[in-house]
Design an enzyme around this catalytic site. Structure first.
Site, PDB file in Angstrom:
ATOM      1  N   SER A  19       0.815  -1.213   0.000  1.00 37.64           N
ATOM      2  CA  SER A  19       0.000   0.000   0.000  1.00 37.64           C
ATOM      3  C   SER A  19       0.847   1.262   0.000  1.00 37.64           C
ATOM      4  O   SER A  19       1.672   1.464  -0.870  1.00 37.64           O
ATOM      5  CB  SER A  19      -0.941  -0.046   1.194  1.00 37.64           C
ATOM      6  N   HIS A  20       0.681   2.081   1.030  1.00 38.79           N
ATOM      7  CA  HIS A  20       1.330   3.386   1.117  1.00 38.79           C
ATOM      8  C   HIS A  20       2.722   3.287   1.748  1.00 38.79           C
ATOM      9  O   HIS A  20       3.412   4.292   1.827  1.00 38.79           O
ATOM     10  CB  HIS A  20       0.464   4.298   1.983  1.00 38.79           C
TER      11      HIS A  20
ATOM     12  N   ASP B 162      -0.886   1.620  -4.155  1.00 36.77           N
ATOM     13  CA  ASP B 162      -1.642   0.636  -4.946  1.00 36.77           C
ATOM     14  C   ASP B 162      -2.989   1.158  -5.437  1.00 36.77           C
ATOM     15  O   ASP B 162      -3.799   0.390  -5.954  1.00 36.77           O
ATOM     16  CB  ASP B 162      -1.839  -0.657  -4.136  1.00 36.77           C
TER      17      ASP B 162
ATOM     18  N   ARG C  83      -6.423   4.258  -2.019  1.00 37.35           N
ATOM     19  CA  ARG C  83      -6.746   5.373  -1.119  1.00 37.35           C
ATOM     20  C   ARG C  83      -6.937   6.663  -1.907  1.00 37.35           C
ATOM     21  O   ARG C  83      -6.459   6.782  -3.041  1.00 37.35           O
ATOM     22  CB  ARG C  83      -5.610   5.587  -0.110  1.00 37.35           C
TER      23      ARG C  83
ATOM     24  N   LYS D 184     -11.418  -0.699  -1.601  1.00 37.90           N
ATOM     25  CA  LYS D 184     -11.579   0.739  -1.694  1.00 37.90           C
ATOM     26  C   LYS D 184     -10.936   1.206  -2.994  1.00 37.90           C
ATOM     27  O   LYS D 184     -10.101   0.495  -3.562  1.00 37.90           O
ATOM     28  CB  LYS D 184     -10.998   1.435  -0.480  1.00 37.90           C
TER      29      LYS D 184
HETATM   30  C1  G16 Z   1      -5.368  -1.188   5.082  1.00 35.40           C
HETATM   31  C2  G16 Z   1      -6.767  -1.708   5.233  1.00 35.40           C
HETATM   32  C3  G16 Z   1      -7.663  -0.631   5.771  1.00 35.40           C
HETATM   33  C4  G16 Z   1      -7.088  -0.054   7.054  1.00 35.40           C
HETATM   34  C5  G16 Z   1      -5.668   0.416   6.825  1.00 35.40           C
HETATM   35  C6  G16 Z   1      -4.981   0.804   8.123  1.00 35.40           C
HETATM   36  O1  G16 Z   1      -5.337  -0.223   4.082  1.00 35.40           O
HETATM   37  O2  G16 Z   1      -7.296  -2.159   4.020  1.00 35.40           O
HETATM   38  O3  G16 Z   1      -8.910  -1.187   6.008  1.00 35.40           O
HETATM   39  O4  G16 Z   1      -7.873   1.014   7.492  1.00 35.40           O
HETATM   40  O5  G16 Z   1      -4.905  -0.637   6.283  1.00 35.40           O
HETATM   41  O6  G16 Z   1      -4.922  -0.316   8.950  1.00 35.40           O
HETATM   42  P1  G16 Z   1      -4.138  -0.304  10.301  1.00 35.40           P
HETATM   43  O7  G16 Z   1      -4.778   0.803  11.107  1.00 35.40           O
HETATM   44  O8  G16 Z   1      -4.338  -1.661  10.895  1.00 35.40           O
HETATM   45  O9  G16 Z   1      -2.700   0.036  10.007  1.00 35.40           O
HETATM   46  P2  G16 Z   1      -4.186  -0.250   2.970  1.00 35.40           P
HETATM   47  O10 G16 Z   1      -4.505   0.933   2.093  1.00 35.40           O
HETATM   48  O11 G16 Z   1      -2.901  -0.100   3.747  1.00 35.40           O
HETATM   49  O12 G16 Z   1      -4.313  -1.569   2.308  1.00 35.40           O
END
Ligand code: G16
Length: 544
Positions: A117-118, A285, A288, A382
Site C-alpha cells: 500500500s502506502h 496501490d 486510497r 476501496k
Molecule cells: C489497510 C486496510 C484498511 C485499514 C488500513 C490501516 O489499508 O485495508 O482497512 O484502514 O490498512 O490499517 P491499520 O490501522 O491496521 O494500520 P491499505 O490501504 O494499507 O491496504
C-alpha cells in the site's frame, strides 16, 4: 506459444510470522528475499484455498521493488498447482481496485495483489502480498487464518520451471507454461470501462472543457497510468494535470500515502493563491484517496458523508443507496446522512475485508474508512480514482466548489471534528504497557475525569454471524466525544498505536475550527488515559 515445463517439489521449512494482518502479509523486502519465503506463502495460500484444477486467478501489483520477482514466483507455483489461467497486468502492474474489478469481470477464482500500500518501497523498505477471493475482495479472517495455519505446516512446495519468454510480462497476449495460460492485459482498459458505467463522463469532460483546473498527484505509484489515461486522455484535462505519473520501484524515494503529511506539496499548492479548483492524490496501490479544493481539505469521514448525500446525482447511484458502512474508528459524519436518507449505517472493524459480506448481501452501497479509503459495491476494494471521479461528477452536476459543498454539508448536518494521532515504531514493551493500562480502564471504568464509559468494540457480522472481538478500546464522554485506541495491523517495524479522537459540533456551533484546536482537551485526555507522559512517549509521529 507452448512452453514445456518440468515441475519440481522443493523441500522447505515454515517461516514463523507468515500471518496476514489488516491487509495481507506485509514485511521488509529483506524478509521476502529469503530463499523460499515467498514460495512458501504462495503454496500455503493454494493449500488453504484449494483452487479447483483449471481455475483462473488475477495477479498484479503496484510496481514496487520486488514486484517482478514475486510475480515470477507466483507464475511458476501457479503452473505447478494446476491453475488454468493467470490474468496479469502488463509490466506486472494492476491497481488494487483494478484487480478486484478483473476478478469480478472474469469470474475468476481469486487473485494476488502485490503491494504494501502506502508504505515506502525499495530494497530496505516494505513489500506485501494479499490474497483476494472470488467476490474480488480481501480474503476474510477465516481464510487468512487458514493461510497462516498452512504456512506453519508447510514442508514442501511445487514449482514449475519456466523459460524467459514465458515470464515476459511486458508483451500483451497469451503464452503457456505447461497447461497454464498466461494472459497479459492492459491494466487500465477494464477499469476504465467500469468507471464509464458509473459516472457521467461527458458531464465531467465538459467541466474540464470550461477551464476547470485540477491537480492529481500519483506519487510515482500505480495510479499514474490510470489517471493519465482517464483524466487527461479520456476526460480532456490538460496535460500536466497528473503529476508524478510514472510508477517507480521506489516511488521516487517518497511515501505514497495521500494525506496532509506525505502529500504536502499538493496540499501547499492547493492552499496557495491561484490554487487549482480541485486536488487529489492516491497511494501506492491506488485504493486510497485524498480530496482537496482551493483552500479546502476534505477529511475522509466528511468525504464519505458528502458522497453519500450526493449519490443520486451520479448515474451509477441514481437509484439511491441501500445502506452505508464505516469502520467504527471513522468519524460518524456519514451516520447523520444515513439517518436523513432513512437507510442503515453499519460500523465494522478496521480492514476493508469486513465490508465484503455487507456488500455481497446487498445491505450497503457505499462504505469508507478514516485511513483515506472510500468505495462502493462496484468492486470489493476501496478505490482511489473512483472517489476522485465521484467528486468530479458531483462538482460538474452542482456547479459548486469543493469548499461550498463542504460548508453546506456542515451547515446542514453539523461537523464531526476528527483527528488520528499515530505513535509509530514503539518498542513492543512500551506498547504492551500502554495497552494494559487501557485494558484496565476498560475493565474497571475510565480513570480520566469527564469520561462516562469505556469498552472494547466487538463486531458481529450481520450476514454470517461471525464475531471479531477486541477491535478497538473506546472511551466515551457523555456529550458524544470519544477517544479510541488500537494497534495498527499494517506496520512492519515495532508497534504503532493509533488514537482516534472525535467530537460533534451541531450546525449552530463553531464549524470553522482547526480540528487540532477543536479537539485539544480530548487530545490531552487521550495521552493521560494511556499514561504516555509516564511512559516517556513524546508527540505523535503522524497526525492526520
Ligand atoms: C489497510 C486496510 C484498511 C485499514 C488500513 C490501516 O489499508 O485495508 O482497512 O484502514 O490498512 O490499517 P491499520 O490501522 O491496521 O494500520 P491499505 O490501504 O494499507 O491496504
Amino acid at each position: 506459444m507452448q512452453t514445456d515445463s518440468a515441475i519440481r517439489t522443493v523441500q522447505t521449512r515454515p517461516f514463523p510470522g507468515q500471518k496476514p494482518g489488516t491487509s495481507g502479509l506485509r514485511k521488509k523486502v529483506r524478509e521476502f528475499q529469503k530463499p523460499h519465503y515467498i514460495e512458501n506463502f504462495v503454496q500455503a495460500t493454494f493449500d488453504a484455498v484449494q483452487p479447483p484444477p483449471g481455475a483462473c486467478l488475477v495477479v498484479g501489483g503496484d510496481g514496487r521493488f520486488f514486484n517482478r520477482e514475486a510475480l515470477e514466483a507466483i507464475v511458476r507455483i501457479a503452473a505447478a498447482n494446476s491453475i488454468g489461467r493467470l490474468v496479469i497486468g502488463r509490466g506486472g502492474l494492476l491497481s488494487t481496485p483494478a484487480v478486484s474489478n478483473l476478478i469480478r469481470r472474469r469470474g475468476a477464482f481469486g487473485g494476488f495483489i502485490l503491494s504494501a500500500s502506502h508504505n515506502p518501497a525499495g530494497p530496505d523498505e516494505d513489500f506485501g502480498i494479499k490474497y483476494n477471493i472470488g467476490n474480488g475482495g480481501p480474503a476474510p479472517e477465516a481464510v487468512t487464518e487458514r493461510i497462516h495455519a498452512c504456512s506453519e505446516a508447510i514442508r514442501s512446495y511445487r514449482i514449475a520451471d519456466a523459460g524467459e519468454s514465458a515470464l515476459d510480462l511486458d508483451s500483451p497476449g497469451e503464452r503457456q507454461i505447461g497447461g497454464m495460460t498466461i494472459e497479459i492485459v492492459d491494466p487500465v482498459a477494464d477499469y476504465l470501462a467500469c468507471m464509464e458505467g458509473l459516472f457521467d463522463f461527458e458531464r465531467i469532460a465538459s467541466l474540464f472543457g470550461r477551464g476547470f483546473r485540477m491537480r492529481f498527484d500519483a506519487m510515482h505509484a500505480v495510479t499514474g497510468p490510470y489517471a493519465k489515461q482517464i483524466l487527461e486522455q479520456r476526460l480532456g484535462a490538460p496535460e500536466g494535470t497528473v503529476i508524478n505519473a510514472v510508477p517507480l520501484p521506489d516511488f521516487g524515494g517518497g511515501h505514497p500515502d495521500p494525506n496532509l503529511v506525505h502529500a504536502h506539496l499538493l496540499v501547499d499548492e492547493m492552499f496557495a493563491p491561484e490554487a487549482p479548483d480541485f486536488g487529489a492524490a492516491s497511494d501506492g496501490d491506488g485504493d486510497r484517496n485524498m480530496i482537496l479544493g482551493a483552500g479546502t481539505y476534505v477529511g475522509p469521514g466528511d468525504s464519505l458523508a458528502i458522497l453519500a448525500n450526493h449519490a443520486q446525482l451520479v448515474p451509477g447511484y441514481a437509484a439511491g443507496l441501500k445502506g452505508v458502512a464505516r469502520s467504527m474508528v471513522t468519524s460518524g459524519a456519514v451516520d447523520r446522512v444515513a439517518e436523513a436518507l432513512g437507510i442503515p449505517c453499519y460500523r465494522t472493524p478496521t480492514g476493508w475485508k469486513y465490508f465484503g459480506n455487507l456488500l455481497d448481501a446487498g445491505l450497503i452501497t457505499l462504505c469508507g474508512e478514516e485511513s483515506f479509503g472510500t468505495g462502493s459495491d462496484h468492486v470489493r476494494e476501496k478505490d482511489g480514482l473512483w472517489a476522485v471521479l465521484f467528486w468530479l461528477d458531483i462538482l460538474a452536476a452542482t456547479g459548486k466548489t469543493v469548499a461550498q459543498i463542504q460548508q453546506a454539508h456542515w451547515a446542514r448536518f453539523g461537523r464531526n471534528y476528527f483527528t488520528r494521532h499515530d505513535y509509530e515504531d514503539l518498542p513492543a514493551e512500551t506498547a504492551e504497557r500502554m495497552m494494559e493500562r487501557i485494558a484496565e480502564q476498560v475493565k474497571n471504568g475510565p480513570s480520566e475525569p469527564g469520561f462516562a464509559e469505556a469498552f472494547d468494540f466487538t463486531y458481529v457480522d450481520p450476514v454470517d454471524g461471525s464475531t471479531s472481538s477486541r477491535q478497538g478500546s473506546c472511551f466515551h464522554t457523555p456529550d458524544g466525544g470519544r477517544v479510541v485506541y488500537r494497534l495498527s495491523g499494517t506496520g512492519t517495524a515495532g508497534a504503532t498505536l493509533r488514537v482516534y479522537i472525535e467530537r460533534y459540533e451541531a450546525p449552530a456551533g463553531d464549524l470553522g475550527l482547526d480540528p487540532q484546536d477543536a479537539l485539544a482537551p480530548l487530545i490531552q485526555s487521550s495521552r493521560r488515559i494511556a499514561g504516555m507522559d509516564t511512559l516517556g512517549i513524546g508527540r505523535p509521529s503522524a497526525i492526520t
